[in-house]
Scaffold this active site. Structure first.
Site, short mmCIF file in Angstrom:
data_model
loop_
_atom_site.label_atom_id
_atom_site.label_comp_id
_atom_site.label_asym_id
_atom_site.label_seq_id
_atom_site.Cartn_x
_atom_site.Cartn_y
_atom_site.Cartn_z
N ASP A 148 49.05 16.24 44.09
CA ASP A 148 49.99 16.47 45.45
C ASP A 148 50.08 15.62 46.28
OD1 ASP A 148 51.61 18.43 46.48
OD2 ASP A 148 50.01 19.79 47.30
N ASP A 187 49.37 7.71 35.04
CA ASP A 187 49.78 8.45 36.11
C ASP A 187 51.15 8.96 36.15
OD1 ASP A 187 50.44 8.53 38.88
OD2 ASP A 187 49.90 6.88 39.69
N GLY A 226 44.62 15.36 45.83
CA GLY A 226 44.78 15.35 44.25
C GLY A 226 46.05 14.60 44.02
N1 AR6 Z 1 48.72 11.64 37.26
C1 AR6 Z 1 48.20 12.69 36.45
N2 AR6 Z 1 47.50 13.47 36.68
C2 AR6 Z 1 46.71 13.47 37.90
C3 AR6 Z 1 46.92 12.40 39.01
C4 AR6 Z 1 48.13 11.67 38.51
N3 AR6 Z 1 48.57 10.97 39.38
N4 AR6 Z 1 46.10 12.51 39.91
C5 AR6 Z 1 45.39 13.43 39.56
N5 AR6 Z 1 45.67 14.15 38.17
P1 AR6 Z 1 44.60 18.54 41.31
P2 AR6 Z 1 44.60 21.64 41.10
C6 AR6 Z 1 44.72 15.22 37.52
O1 AR6 Z 1 43.09 18.34 42.17
O2 AR6 Z 1 43.30 21.34 40.51
C7 AR6 Z 1 45.59 19.77 45.74
O3 AR6 Z 1 45.10 19.43 47.21
C8 AR6 Z 1 43.60 15.51 37.87
O4 AR6 Z 1 42.60 14.55 37.29
O5 AR6 Z 1 45.39 17.59 41.58
O6 AR6 Z 1 45.84 22.23 40.52
C9 AR6 Z 1 46.60 20.71 45.95
O7 AR6 Z 1 47.10 20.78 47.31
C10 AR6 Z 1 43.45 16.94 37.21
O8 AR6 Z 1 43.33 16.67 36.00
O9 AR6 Z 1 45.12 19.85 41.00
C11 AR6 Z 1 46.08 22.01 45.67
O10 AR6 Z 1 45.41 22.43 47.08
C12 AR6 Z 1 44.74 17.40 37.48
O11 AR6 Z 1 45.65 16.38 37.76
C13 AR6 Z 1 44.90 21.80 44.83
O12 AR6 Z 1 44.66 20.50 44.87
C14 AR6 Z 1 44.78 18.34 38.64
O13 AR6 Z 1 44.22 18.30 39.73
C15 AR6 Z 1 45.36 22.03 43.39
O14 AR6 Z 1 44.31 21.97 42.73
#
Ligand code: AR6
Length: 173
Positions: free
Chosen positions: A35, A11, A33
């Protein structure tokens, strides 16, 4: 060079590095996610600072303090939404890594952790994204050997295996 590059499962919000990268959206005002977790754990002052930034275009990056997180800084970048791969997605994803690394350099950051930008809600295929991430990291380390560590933080086994596979492939090219 590859000694400075680490791939871990975990994480990103728990890491005590100089900077973590957030996979944000162009409003920079939070979302789901990673964010969502970053804003939740950093606390409400992060949103206050983000409101001053005026958003961020895809492929670009902006920096804030990390507030209640163990990291010092958060670099917010906006990845491309996957639309099949021929709409400039690879170039935009490369630009995210380049912008984040360049911002880190400007800020004197020596250790930086990054998630798989665009590989969650935005739907970018993990194997293709991992190749771009590793390629950009190795390029950056070659130009800036004083960067101590780039850590790719994978949230699940599939991401971790994709990064490992692509690092092996690039190192044995
Ligand atoms: N630590 C590491 N990786 C993580 C964590 C964490 N705590 N949580 C999730 N991931 P995403 P995107 C991974 O959806 O595709 C948001 O709503 C996850 O498994 O967070 O760039 C924003 O506001 C995945 O592999 O980001 C935008 O609207 C990766 O992080 C949108 O999502 C990215 O997943 C961005 O989408």
């Amino acid at each position: 060079m590859s000694e400075q590059l680490k791939i871990i499962k975990g994480d990103i919000t728990e890491l005590s590095v100089d900077a973590i990268v957030n996979a944000a959206n162009s409003s920079l005002l939070g979302g789901g996610g990673i964010d969502g977790i970053i804003h939740l754990k950093a606390g409400p002052d992060l949103l206050k600072e983000c409101k001053q930034l005026g958003g961020c275009l895809a492929g670009h990056a902006k920096i804030t303090k990390a507030y209640n997180l163990p990291a010092k800084w958060i670099i917010h970048t906006v990845g491309p939404v996957w639309r099949g791969g021929s709409k400039g997605e690879p170039q935009l994803l490369s630009a995210c890594y380049q912008s984040s690394f360049n911002l880190a350099l400007k800020q004197g950051i020596k250790t930086i952790a990054l998630p798989a930008i665009s590989c969650g809600v935005y739907g970018y295929p993990i194997l293709q994204a991992a190749a771009i991430a590793i390629h950009e990291a190795l390029n950056f380390l070659e130009l800036h050997p004083d960067i101590e560590r780039i850590t790719f933080v994978c949230f699940d086994d599939a991401a971790f295996e994709s990064y490992q596979l692509q690092l092996d492939a690039i190192l044995h090219e």
